[in-house]
Design an enzyme around this catalytic site. Structure first.
Site, PDB file in Angstrom:
ATOM      1  N   HIS A   1       0.776  -1.241   0.000  1.00 39.78           N
ATOM      2  CA  HIS A   1       0.000   0.000   0.000  1.00 39.78           C
ATOM      3  C   HIS A   1       0.808   1.293   0.000  1.00 39.78           C
ATOM      4  CE1 HIS A   1      -3.073  -2.910   1.051  1.00 39.78           C
ATOM      5  NE2 HIS A   1      -4.020  -2.012   1.066  1.00 39.78           N
TER       6      HIS A   1
ATOM      7  N   GLY B   1      -0.658  -1.791  -6.037  1.00 41.16           N
ATOM      8  CA  GLY B   1      -1.481  -2.960  -5.720  1.00 41.16           C
ATOM      9  C   GLY B   1      -2.882  -2.521  -5.341  1.00 41.16           C
ATOM     10  N   HIS B   2      -2.987  -1.446  -4.624  1.00 39.65           N
ATOM     11  CA  HIS B   2      -4.288  -0.861  -4.289  1.00 39.65           C
ATOM     12  C   HIS B   2      -4.364   0.488  -4.986  1.00 39.65           C
ATOM     13  CE1 HIS B   2      -7.833   0.577  -2.363  1.00 39.65           C
ATOM     14  NE2 HIS B   2      -7.822  -0.275  -1.356  1.00 39.65           N
TER      15      HIS B   2
ATOM     16  N   HIS C   1     -11.208  -6.992  -5.689  1.00 41.36           N
ATOM     17  CA  HIS C   1     -11.470  -6.123  -4.540  1.00 41.36           C
ATOM     18  C   HIS C   1     -12.281  -4.911  -5.009  1.00 41.36           C
ATOM     19  CE1 HIS C   1     -10.303  -3.222  -1.365  1.00 41.36           C
ATOM     20  NE2 HIS C   1     -10.013  -4.289  -0.611  1.00 41.36           N
TER      21      HIS C   1
ATOM     22  N   GLU D   1     -13.056  -9.236  -0.284  1.00 39.92           N
ATOM     23  CA  GLU D   1     -13.666  -7.909  -0.150  1.00 39.92           C
ATOM     24  C   GLU D   1     -14.172  -7.432  -1.507  1.00 39.92           C
ATOM     25  OE1 GLU D   1     -11.861  -5.772   3.551  1.00 39.92           O
ATOM     26  OE2 GLU D   1     -10.385  -5.670   1.944  1.00 39.92           O
TER      27      GLU D   1
ATOM     28  N   GLU E   1     -18.807  -3.237   1.137  1.00 37.08           N
ATOM     29  CA  GLU E   1     -18.037  -2.316   1.986  1.00 37.08           C
ATOM     30  C   GLU E   1     -18.439  -0.867   1.724  1.00 37.08           C
ATOM     31  OE1 GLU E   1     -13.804  -2.949   1.735  1.00 37.08           O
ATOM     32  OE2 GLU E   1     -13.388  -0.980   2.602  1.00 37.08           O
TER      33      GLU E   1
ATOM     34  N   CYS F   1     -16.666   1.751   1.800  1.00 38.97           N
ATOM     35  CA  CYS F   1     -15.695   2.389   0.911  1.00 38.97           C
ATOM     36  C   CYS F   1     -15.969   2.075  -0.556  1.00 38.97           C
ATOM     37  CB  CYS F   1     -14.275   1.943   1.250  1.00 38.97           C
ATOM     38  SG  CYS F   1     -13.617   2.704   2.737  1.00 38.97           S
TER      39      CYS F   1
ATOM     40  N   CYS G   1     -10.606   2.112   7.266  1.00 45.56           N
ATOM     41  CA  CYS G   1     -10.643   2.898   6.032  1.00 45.56           C
ATOM     42  C   CYS G   1     -11.976   3.611   5.833  1.00 45.56           C
ATOM     43  CB  CYS G   1     -10.365   1.991   4.826  1.00 45.56           C
ATOM     44  SG  CYS G   1     -11.403   0.526   4.766  1.00 45.56           S
ATOM     45  N   CYS G   2     -13.075   2.985   6.286  1.00 48.72           N
ATOM     46  CA  CYS G   2     -14.387   3.527   5.934  1.00 48.72           C
ATOM     47  C   CYS G   2     -14.745   4.831   6.647  1.00 48.72           C
ATOM     48  CB  CYS G   2     -15.467   2.477   6.182  1.00 48.72           C
ATOM     49  SG  CYS G   2     -15.260   0.975   5.188  1.00 48.72           S
TER      50      CYS G   2
END
Lengths: 634, 634
Positions: B138, B189-190, B264, B316, B332, B334, B400-401
């Protein structure tokens, strides 16, 4: 007139099956399952494990999870194979198999320690940990299965080679566990040895085994909890128990105080089976009452219509009342095998056919679904809904179910009949012959029929001399309007505790003809079962049905049965070895446009439903499956 | 007439909301969420982490799972707090908060390395692992969030303190990643930094950031896959990738070749948002076509009616088309925030209101359900069915949310309007004022109404001088029979690409009155959605409704709505801060006897249904909840 004394199952040697429904399954069990199991036990190293010092040198270990490895219960898998193979010898003598069993027994005997202890893992792999973690490590569970294997081996062959070994082992354990000076007040983390010791008592007549079983059952759940004591002795913090609660193994309170079926489902069933057996042996009313309370809890709140139980994978067991998810149902095969154990003992203890009804439900549905028609592929979990990805497998990291299936199928005769001094009880309908003593005479009772496809059942009596005794024929609770004749004359078939009861002087040539009306039935779940609301299950006789996608023109979830519409049953000799299918008119949602959401409900079109017995699902190509089907109220 | 050029959101400072529906949520966000987030960031150590050498000495680490620890993305959580807090300053000037932000920015700046690198974890905790595992760790994701924070901080305050820091960092990264000599052909990656760099480009006008974003998007999925190269460089076997497939992060094929939303869900949404933004900036037809394909896939096959997406907890993210489980929906928060990002950009790129419809669906349902009315409790997963045990929490191991919710709510104005040279687009209906330039003139557009409870919306125009331009008012696809007047005279409201379009010479005092008919609606899922078969959802305007157990007399699963029966809507000022509820007659299965299974279907009795907006579920005591309700066809 009802049962006046606890009945016992006939000896394995007293029953011969020649049944169109069961015999092919038993033959697949003998010809395919048994060799496949032996090969797998050999492949994974479970048989080699008895060569103790040599095996230890190989340094073979399997990764652990939850502080355990499957190696810790290899002994039980071998034992269940011996039990199944021995039972098979009764109906199908086989010198090669007999020799193969003898060879395994010899290796087991060779692994027994001078003091009587017998466990491959804690002798060869981790000897330092012997008898230190009964909570997690299954030593007494393994011992139980060895004892069961020995009992069946002795019953089937008359040999005492394994019986002698397990009696020595049982005596060693009885020295270790108990409330006397220098003893440990322990009991199994995974129940099994209790029912095994009771079987050992019944076959040997030695009260020491009854006493040891009674000790285990009485000690369970006593305070301070043994698993805490044991953890502290290991230097562990008992609060670190991964399962979080001793409900997991039904050790949260003493057994007579238990009111709700909790925890790991297989453990619960094995425990309750032993409790029922001990209640019968001791005439223990409090223990019987506990069994009856637990039974009511299970059957009123937590039993799948298929005879499966234990919805949750996380504890392999129970959750909350009325929580019966279909697609995520764990419903381990072994749990239904265990339910059959318990139900048979409850029926024997109480004489009440309601227990045998559930025994039949388990055997004809979730037990049978656990193995393919071919006998070489197995289900561990038995969901009531699948998207087509839940398939049978040839083996499992924790291969408890296949040999459990093998042993219960090989000993099916014990479930068909029960006998006491002056009574013969017919619990299952399967073409077979029972040879037993009753009322001091030698009886041969022959049963003929095509159950569960047809409901006409014919029994004939052969006696060395006329004799007065009672014949009890189970009238399943679903059978409305059952009729019975004796020598062609109608007799009262009104069920008494679930049985048509005929007491008379019987003579050779006497004949009973029972008719159980078999029609497709619709079954509804209690409105508190969230997952089955608006849905219906189909049954026919003892069989629960399911729809498989490849038999329908519509998606299973899109298909709905109009309430009240007639369903028909038809025997299809070509399908799945010959099964009765249920057919009916249905409606299906029509797949129309591309929109994922729409203000208009899906239109519907007429279609047909074809349902097959749940017992034979997943025996063709992968396809979705559902037991509970949508129902439309017209 | 349709949009002729990609629209842009207005600057944060150009919109003021004074809306009865949104303003209390935004005030809770400002007054409760922001301080709660700051306190949590302080409590877990995320703020202290910027004191690099001192922090490292404390030896604080958090256990890892999947080779990661939440510490690895603390920088992003801090960044999202800065972004949310900065946006809040626009609508609610607050010197103390301004100073608090400055303090955090100063700490961040102090942690920047001489070369521009800026990441607390890989500077203080595991410096040796810097830039070695972009697949899992990340770093670029954190960088993206820092950039977004800087952009919003600058837009809201005019300050460049953080902007300068992130531009240095972006230049450092642009030196590391690329296809030039000595560069690594890597990408995140994200995903996140791509959309952040595009925002940085839009606010600074510097093409280097556009170029870097384009590089990341073009490089993604190129062969050999960078994550394999990177794993080999670490000495790892690429086949050991825990997720098993690069679909997990949408790096399985180049982005222009992607046709299905996979992996994801949050990563996918952030990626597609960047793709849409780059397609607009570059006029890239192939990229736009990819976005449109992916959008069609999502909205036709995999979007929950609530605007949630990503049904599976294990990745996810996405599973199979039409797989939309309700009780186990991951969905999720997010991911729905990210969907709003993507949808806003697609609406701007294409001028098509269908995208804004979905943006509205996400914002009014799963985004809002992510936070309690009180602003201090959050949902990570947003199931469409709960047995009462799924509750909001104050924090999360992977938090994160909450800050994602905080930043999108604080910048809601960007979603209400969009502007281009000669057009003003109204995408959401919320009482507010927009001040912007259009057609070379200064426009103040004031919107008044009580949406979503009422459908009459009033807009008034104020201009420095008469000017000809286009006003586009979104007509939601569910609004049948919308009407529009300009200065009291009816004009054609027939939607063009989802908008009523009025082009004319506007003068101060001009007035538009739009009426969107609001009635309770029944919504059905595509018949291929197994989990919604036989069920109906209720909607009212942009809101999806749910039933909570405590409002009903019957169990939710026992309750069924007769098809075709009228439903009524009523505003209840006392309930949940004032909401419109949907009421109707229903039937419920009657709980009768003890039997778990029965040949008789449950009898039913009349009852009433009361449904509330999904956006406000779980704001009272724990109780079961369902969005999809059983429907009875009469």
């Amino acid at each position: 007139m009802t049962a006046t004394e606890p009945a016992r199952p006939p000896a394995l040697t007293q029953v011969r099956l020649h049944d169109a429904f069961w015999s092919p399954r038993l033959e697949a069990n003998r010809a395919h399952t048994l060799p496949a199991l032996y090969a797998k036990l050999q492949e994974v190293g479970a048989l080699d494990a008895y060569d103790l010092p040599e095996y230890a040198k190989k340094g073979i270990t399997i990764p652990k999870t939850h502080h355990v490895t499957p190696q810790m219960w290899w002994d039980s898998d071998v034992a269940k194979w011996i039990e199944a193979a021995s039972a098979s010898l009764v109906t199908h003598p086989d010198a090669a198999l007999d020799a193969q069993i003898d060879d395994v027994v010899e290796r087991i005997a060779g692994a027994q320690q001078p003091d009587g202890y017998l466990n491959t893992y804690f002798t060869a792999i981790e000897p330092g940990k012997k008898l230190t973690n009964e909570r997690d490590w299954h030593e007494l569970y393994n011992a139980g299965h060895l004892i069961e294997a020995a009992v069946t081996h002795h019953q089937a062959t008359g040999k005492t080679s394994l019986l002698d070994v397990v009696e020595r082992y049982a005596r060693f354990l009885a020295g270790v566990y108990g409330t006397g000076p220098g003893q440990r007040p322990g009991y199994p983390g995974h129940e099994e040895i209790e029912l095994a010791l009771l079987r050992l008592y019944h076959v040997t007549g030695r009260r020491e085994h009854l006493d040891f079983a009674r000790y285990f059952l009485n000690q369970r759940g006593a305070l301070p909890n043994y698993f805490e004591t044991e953890a502290l002795a290991r230097g562990d913090d008992p609060r670190d128990f991964w399962a979080g609660t001793y409900e997991y193994m039904q050790a949260h309170v003493p057994v007579r105080e238990q009111t709700q079926v909790v925890g790991h489902a297989v453990r619960a069933m094995y425990l309750y089976a032993a409790m029922a057996d001990l209640a019968a042996a001791d005439g223990d009313a409090a223990l019987r009452a506990a069994c009856e309370r637990l039974w009511a809890d299970l059957t009123r709140h937590s039993l799948y219509v298929t005879g499966g139980l234990g919805p949750s994978a996380s504890n392999e067991g129970m959750t909350r009342p009325y929580d019966l998810p279909n697609d995520t149902a764990y419903a381990e095969t072994c749990a239904s095998v265990g339910l059959a154990f318990w139900a048979r003992r409850m029926a024997a203890l109480t004489g009440d056919g309601a227990y045998a009804d559930v025994m039949e439900r388990a055997l004809y549905n979730t037990v049978l679904s656990g193995v393919s028609l071919s006998g070489d592929a197995f289900l561990y979990e038995n969901p009531l809904e699948s998207d087509g990805t839940h398939r049978r497998w040839a083996w499992h990291a924790c291969p408890c179910c296949p040999p459990n299936l093998a042993r219960i199928l090989a000993s099916l005769g014990e479930y068909v009949y029960a006998v006491s001094a002056r009574e013969v009880t017919v619990n299952l309908y399967a073409s077979s012959t029972l040879r037993t003593d009753v009322a001091g005479h030698r009886l041969t009772l022959t049963q003929e029929g095509a159950y569960p496809w047809r409901g006409d059942i014919h029994l004939s009596v052969e006696l060395d001399a006329p004799a007065t005794f009672t014949v009890r024929l189970r009238i399943p609770s679903w059978a409305q309007g059952a009729t019975l004749t004796v020598n062609g004359e109608a007799v009262d078939a009104t069920p008494q505790q679930g049985y048509a009861v005929v007491t008379r002087e019987w003579r050779s040539g006497d004949r009973l003809d029972l008719t159980l009306p078999l029609v497709p039935r619709r079954t509804y779940a209690h409105p508190a079962v969230r997952q089955d609301a608006g849905l219906v299950a189909l049954e026919y006789g003892p069989l629960v049905y399911c729809a498989e996608g490849l038999d329908q023109d519509a998606d299973l979830h899109a298909l709905s049965l109009p309430r009240g519409l007639a369903l028909s049953a038809r025997f299809d000799p070509e399908l799945l070895g010959g099964v009765t299918i249920i057919e009916g008119d249905a409606v299906a949602d029509t797949v129309g446009g591309d929109d994922l959401y729409s203000a208009a409900p899906p239109s519907t079109h007429p279609t047909r439903l074809t349902a097959i017995p749940y017992a034979v699902w997943d025996n063709r190509e992968p396809t979705p499956m559902r037991v509970w089907l949508r129902e439309t109220v017209r």
